[in-house]
Design a protein around this motif. Structure first.
Motif, PDB file in Angstrom:
ATOM      1  N   SER A  77     -28.461   8.799  -3.919  1.00 54.99           N
ATOM      2  CA  SER A  77     -29.046   7.454  -3.893  1.00 54.99           C
ATOM      3  C   SER A  77     -30.435   7.461  -3.262  1.00 54.99           C
ATOM      4  CB  SER A  77     -28.127   6.483  -3.136  1.00 54.99           C
ATOM      5  OG  SER A  77     -27.948   6.890  -1.781  1.00 54.99           O
ATOM      6  N   ALA A  78     -30.649   8.312  -2.272  1.00 59.41           N
ATOM      7  CA  ALA A  78     -31.971   8.410  -1.648  1.00 59.41           C
ATOM      8  C   ALA A  78     -32.987   8.996  -2.626  1.00 59.41           C
ATOM      9  CB  ALA A  78     -31.896   9.262  -0.380  1.00 59.41           C
ATOM     10  N   VAL A  79     -32.533   9.919  -3.467  1.00 56.76           N
ATOM     11  CA  VAL A  79     -33.418  10.490  -4.484  1.00 56.76           C
ATOM     12  C   VAL A  79     -33.861   9.410  -5.464  1.00 56.76           C
ATOM     13  CG1 VAL A  79     -33.603  12.160  -6.373  1.00 56.76           C
ATOM     14  CG2 VAL A  79     -32.373  12.770  -4.281  1.00 56.76           C
ATOM     15  N   VAL A  80     -32.912   8.575  -5.886  1.00 55.07           N
ATOM     16  CA  VAL A  80     -33.233   7.481  -6.814  1.00 55.07           C
ATOM     17  C   VAL A  80     -34.222   6.514  -6.182  1.00 55.07           C
ATOM     18  CG1 VAL A  80     -32.287   5.463  -7.996  1.00 55.07           C
ATOM     19  CG2 VAL A  80     -31.090   7.649  -8.114  1.00 55.07           C
ATOM     20  N   THR A  81     -33.997   6.160  -4.921  1.00 55.32           N
ATOM     21  CA  THR A  81     -34.925   5.268  -4.215  1.00 55.32           C
ATOM     22  C   THR A  81     -36.327   5.866  -4.172  1.00 55.32           C
ATOM     23  OG1 THR A  81     -33.175   4.317  -2.834  1.00 55.32           O
ATOM     24  CG2 THR A  81     -35.427   4.142  -2.005  1.00 55.32           C
ATOM     25  N   GLY A  82     -36.412   7.155  -3.856  1.00 54.03           N
ATOM     26  CA  GLY A  82     -37.710   7.822  -3.798  1.00 54.03           C
ATOM     27  C   GLY A  82     -38.404   7.860  -5.141  1.00 54.03           C
ATOM     28  N   MET A  83     -37.652   8.112  -6.211  1.00 55.90           N
ATOM     29  CA  MET A  83     -38.251   8.159  -7.545  1.00 55.90           C
ATOM     30  C   MET A  83     -38.766   6.787  -7.974  1.00 55.90           C
ATOM     31  SD  MET A  83     -35.904  10.780  -9.817  1.00 55.90           S
ATOM     32  CE  MET A  83     -37.061  10.669 -11.205  1.00 55.90           C
ATOM     33  N   ILE A  84     -37.956   5.755  -7.759  1.00 56.03           N
ATOM     34  CA  ILE A  84     -38.377   4.401  -8.144  1.00 56.03           C
ATOM     35  C   ILE A  84     -39.631   3.995  -7.386  1.00 56.03           C
ATOM     36  CG2 ILE A  84     -37.747   1.954  -8.059  1.00 56.03           C
ATOM     37  CD1 ILE A  84     -34.874   2.767  -8.631  1.00 56.03           C
ATOM     38  N   PHE A 104     -39.724   3.581   5.278  1.00 52.37           N
ATOM     39  CA  PHE A 104     -39.393   2.159   5.446  1.00 52.37           C
ATOM     40  C   PHE A 104     -38.195   1.775   4.582  1.00 52.37           C
ATOM     41  CE2 PHE A 104     -39.762  -2.258   4.106  1.00 52.37           C
ATOM     42  CZ  PHE A 104     -39.934  -2.929   5.303  1.00 52.37           C
ATOM     43  N   ALA A 105     -38.186   2.221   3.325  1.00 46.99           N
ATOM     44  CA  ALA A 105     -37.116   1.871   2.401  1.00 46.99           C
ATOM     45  C   ALA A 105     -35.753   2.332   2.908  1.00 46.99           C
ATOM     46  CB  ALA A 105     -37.398   2.476   1.021  1.00 46.99           C
ATOM     47  N   ILE A 106     -35.684   3.580   3.341  1.00 45.79           N
ATOM     48  CA  ILE A 106     -34.395   4.145   3.762  1.00 45.79           C
ATOM     49  C   ILE A 106     -33.989   3.671   5.146  1.00 45.79           C
ATOM     50  CG2 ILE A 106     -33.144   6.266   4.284  1.00 45.79           C
ATOM     51  CD1 ILE A 106     -33.649   5.811   1.299  1.00 45.79           C
ATOM     52  N   LEU A 107     -34.927   3.708   6.075  1.00 46.03           N
ATOM     53  CA  LEU A 107     -34.589   3.391   7.469  1.00 46.03           C
ATOM     54  C   LEU A 107     -34.365   1.899   7.684  1.00 46.03           C
ATOM     55  CD1 LEU A 107     -34.234   4.428  10.351  1.00 46.03           C
ATOM     56  CD2 LEU A 107     -36.696   4.162  10.683  1.00 46.03           C
ATOM     57  N   VAL A 108     -35.328   1.083   7.275  1.00 45.94           N
ATOM     58  CA  VAL A 108     -35.284  -0.354   7.577  1.00 45.94           C
ATOM     59  C   VAL A 108     -34.410  -1.124   6.601  1.00 45.94           C
ATOM     60  CG1 VAL A 108     -36.669  -2.441   7.853  1.00 45.94           C
ATOM     61  CG2 VAL A 108     -37.564  -0.234   8.642  1.00 45.94           C
ATOM     62  N   VAL A 109     -34.608  -0.905   5.305  1.00 51.92           N
ATOM     63  CA  VAL A 109     -33.932  -1.740   4.306  1.00 51.92           C
ATOM     64  C   VAL A 109     -32.520  -1.245   3.988  1.00 51.92           C
ATOM     65  CG1 VAL A 109     -34.133  -2.775   2.013  1.00 51.92           C
ATOM     66  CG2 VAL A 109     -36.194  -2.202   3.294  1.00 51.92           C
ATOM     67  N   LYS A 110     -32.313   0.069   4.058  1.00 50.88           N
ATOM     68  CA  LYS A 110     -30.995   0.606   3.687  1.00 50.88           C
ATOM     69  C   LYS A 110     -30.119   0.903   4.896  1.00 50.88           C
ATOM     70  CE  LYS A 110     -28.836   4.384   1.071  1.00 50.88           C
ATOM     71  NZ  LYS A 110     -29.063   5.637   0.314  1.00 50.88           N
ATOM     72  N   GLN A 111     -30.536   1.821   5.755  1.00 52.68           N
ATOM     73  CA  GLN A 111     -29.659   2.299   6.821  1.00 52.68           C
ATOM     74  C   GLN A 111     -29.405   1.263   7.916  1.00 52.68           C
ATOM     75  OE1 GLN A 111     -27.826   4.928   6.745  1.00 52.68           O
ATOM     76  NE2 GLN A 111     -28.705   5.690   4.826  1.00 52.68           N
ATOM     77  N   LEU A 112     -30.421   0.531   8.320  1.00 55.77           N
ATOM     78  CA  LEU A 112     -30.221  -0.457   9.383  1.00 55.77           C
ATOM     79  C   LEU A 112     -29.325  -1.609   8.959  1.00 55.77           C
ATOM     80  CD1 LEU A 112     -33.707  -0.658  11.157  1.00 55.77           C
ATOM     81  CD2 LEU A 112     -31.684   0.693  11.759  1.00 55.77           C
ATOM     82  N   TYR A 113     -29.111  -1.759   7.654  1.00 65.14           N
ATOM     83  CA  TYR A 113     -28.177  -2.775   7.169  1.00 65.14           C
ATOM     84  C   TYR A 113     -26.791  -2.201   6.899  1.00 65.14           C
ATOM     85  CZ  TYR A 113     -31.632  -6.481   6.756  1.00 65.14           C
ATOM     86  OH  TYR A 113     -32.574  -7.446   7.035  1.00 65.14           O
ATOM     87  N   GLY A 114     -26.611  -0.916   7.198  1.00 68.57           N
ATOM     88  CA  GLY A 114     -25.287  -0.328   7.065  1.00 68.57           C
ATOM     89  C   GLY A 114     -25.165   0.756   6.024  1.00 68.57           C
ATOM     90  N   ASN A 119     -27.168  -3.202   1.754  1.00 63.53           N
ATOM     91  CA  ASN A 119     -28.502  -3.801   1.716  1.00 63.53           C
ATOM     92  C   ASN A 119     -28.527  -5.000   0.789  1.00 63.53           C
ATOM     93  OD1 ASN A 119     -28.256  -1.125   0.111  1.00 63.53           O
ATOM     94  ND2 ASN A 119     -29.676  -2.335  -1.133  1.00 63.53           N
ATOM     95  N   PHE A 120     -29.287  -6.044   1.173  1.00 65.59           N
ATOM     96  CA  PHE A 120     -29.306  -7.269   0.379  1.00 65.59           C
ATOM     97  C   PHE A 120     -30.450  -7.303  -0.628  1.00 65.59           C
ATOM     98  CE2 PHE A 120     -32.160  -8.083   3.858  1.00 65.59           C
ATOM     99  CZ  PHE A 120     -33.144  -8.907   3.335  1.00 65.59           C
ATOM    100  N   MET A 121     -31.323  -6.297  -0.599  1.00 70.91           N
ATOM    101  CA  MET A 121     -32.364  -6.178  -1.614  1.00 70.91           C
ATOM    102  C   MET A 121     -32.608  -4.713  -1.913  1.00 70.91           C
ATOM    103  SD  MET A 121     -35.972  -7.038   0.377  1.00 70.91           S
ATOM    104  CE  MET A 121     -35.452  -8.691   0.835  1.00 70.91           C
ATOM    105  N   ASN A 122     -33.207  -4.459  -3.057  1.00 67.66           N
ATOM    106  CA  ASN A 122     -33.463  -3.086  -3.476  1.00 67.66           C
ATOM    107  C   ASN A 122     -34.423  -2.412  -2.498  1.00 67.66           C
ATOM    108  OD1 ASN A 122     -34.996  -0.910  -4.985  1.00 67.66           O
ATOM    109  ND2 ASN A 122     -33.462  -1.429  -6.509  1.00 67.66           N
ATOM    110  N   PRO A 123     -34.041  -1.293  -1.877  1.00 71.97           N
ATOM    111  CA  PRO A 123     -34.902  -0.649  -0.877  1.00 71.97           C
ATOM    112  C   PRO A 123     -36.273  -0.239  -1.411  1.00 71.97           C
ATOM    113  CG  PRO A 123     -32.678   0.222  -0.743  1.00 71.97           C
ATOM    114  CD  PRO A 123     -32.730  -0.624  -1.976  1.00 71.97           C
TER     115      PRO A 123
END
Length: 327
Positions: A77-84, A104-114, A119-123
């Protein structure tokens, strides 16, 4: 004879499909537009793609190790986030900017929300909007040279910028041909320029049943109809708007995110229509010629409401409610 039923815990329906398999299909679907972006814009696009994916994977690994959580980088999933995120970057952007966005995408939007699924929005989208606000000069610079084509800061206006000028009454000479838009011989972000490459990937996802056709078709269809009605009843202009910018990329690869899109069938139709409406408003009336990223994020926030009003009624519930009203 045993009179008790053996009842096991859920899930009762099992499938061989895993998160890793789904994410692998998404990665495969993005390969055509990635290859075109690298060919069209040059080696710096490949550097951006590799660096952003690495930043996302390493951020997830380091965070989960530090927090003593199970390491989930194998689910891709992290690979997909990075590619997008990388494919949403201008080809000349300094590499540190998408790397910062990946963190920012992984730490703030994804991991800090669990983590994945919370996550409530696309990282990747959240990170792109964050970068657009924080580094507007770099993120809106689509001048380019040293690739298969060259676009300087004067002639390198994106197709959407040219279409915006025409919509406001400017000369039509600067508009790119439909052939250029379909193939991808235009400036823009790394992964958004080739409509045909994106459609190949989108069709692959639908055939593989990774995504449903409802959201992308309703999204693009609603946008096309509204743009035709409020954009001057010009079919060529509508097709250009559909093929230009990040609409097709957003429709197939970002709006269909499992976590941030509705699970109900009716909700998916509504979600696609809302996306088309917001994108049309942002493109025709907003300050920026784009609008896909903001439309998707805003629609993500409406998903709980959409699911609530489109959730199917359980069998027998409606009849009980009618009987209670009569009583």
């Amino acid at each position: 004879m045993e009179k008790f039923y053996n009842v096991s815990s859920s899930p009762h329906v099992r499938s061989k499909t895993s998160t890793q398999n789904l994410m692998l299909d998404v990665i495969i679907a993005m390969i055509p537009t990635s290859i075109w972006g690298i060919y069209h814009f040059g080696v710096n696009s490949l550097v951006i793609l590799v660096a952003t994916v690495a930043a996302c994977v390493l951020t997830e690994l380091v965070y989960q190790k530090a927090m003593h959580k199970p390491v989930t980088i194998a689910d891709l999933s992290a690979v997909v986030t990075g590619m997008i995120l990388a494919l949403n970057m201008p080809p000349q952007v300094p590499v540190w900017i998408p790397v910062f966005g990946g963190v920012f995408a992984i730490l703030v939007v994804k991991q800090l929300y669990g983590g994945l699924g919370q996550n409530f929005m696309n990282p990747a989208l959240a990170a792109r909007c964050f970068l657009l606000i924080s580094f507007a000069t770099f993120m809106n610079n689509f001048s380019f040279s040293n690739g298969a084509a060259s676009f300087d800061s004067v002639s390198g206006a994106t197709p959407l910028a040219s279409l915006r000028a025409i919509h406001k009454g400017a000369e039509a000479a600067s508009v790119y041909s439909l052939q250029d838009l379909f193939i991808g011989n235009t400036p823009g972000t790394i992964g958004e320029v080739s409509a045909v490459a994106l459609l190949i990937g989108g069709i692959y996802l639908i055939v593989r049943k990774v995504i449903s056709w409802r959201i992308p078709v309703c999204y693009i269809g609603t946008f096309a109809v509204l743009t035709f009605l409020f954009g001057g009843f010009n079919a060529e202009y509508v097709i250009s708007e559909v093929c230009a910018g990040g609409l097709i990329f957003g429709a197939f690869f970002m709006a269909t995110d499992y976590v941030t899109s509705p699970i109900t069938e009716k909700g998916q139709y509504v979600f696609g229509a809302v996306l088309g409406l917001f994108t049309c408003i942002f493109r025709l009336k907003g300050a920026s010629p784009e609008g896909v990223s903001y439309a998707i994020i805003l629609s993500n926030l409406l998903v709980p409401l959409i699911e609530r009003i489109t959730m199917p009624v359980a069998f027998g519930i409606e009849k009980v409610k009618k009987e209670e009203k009569k009583a």
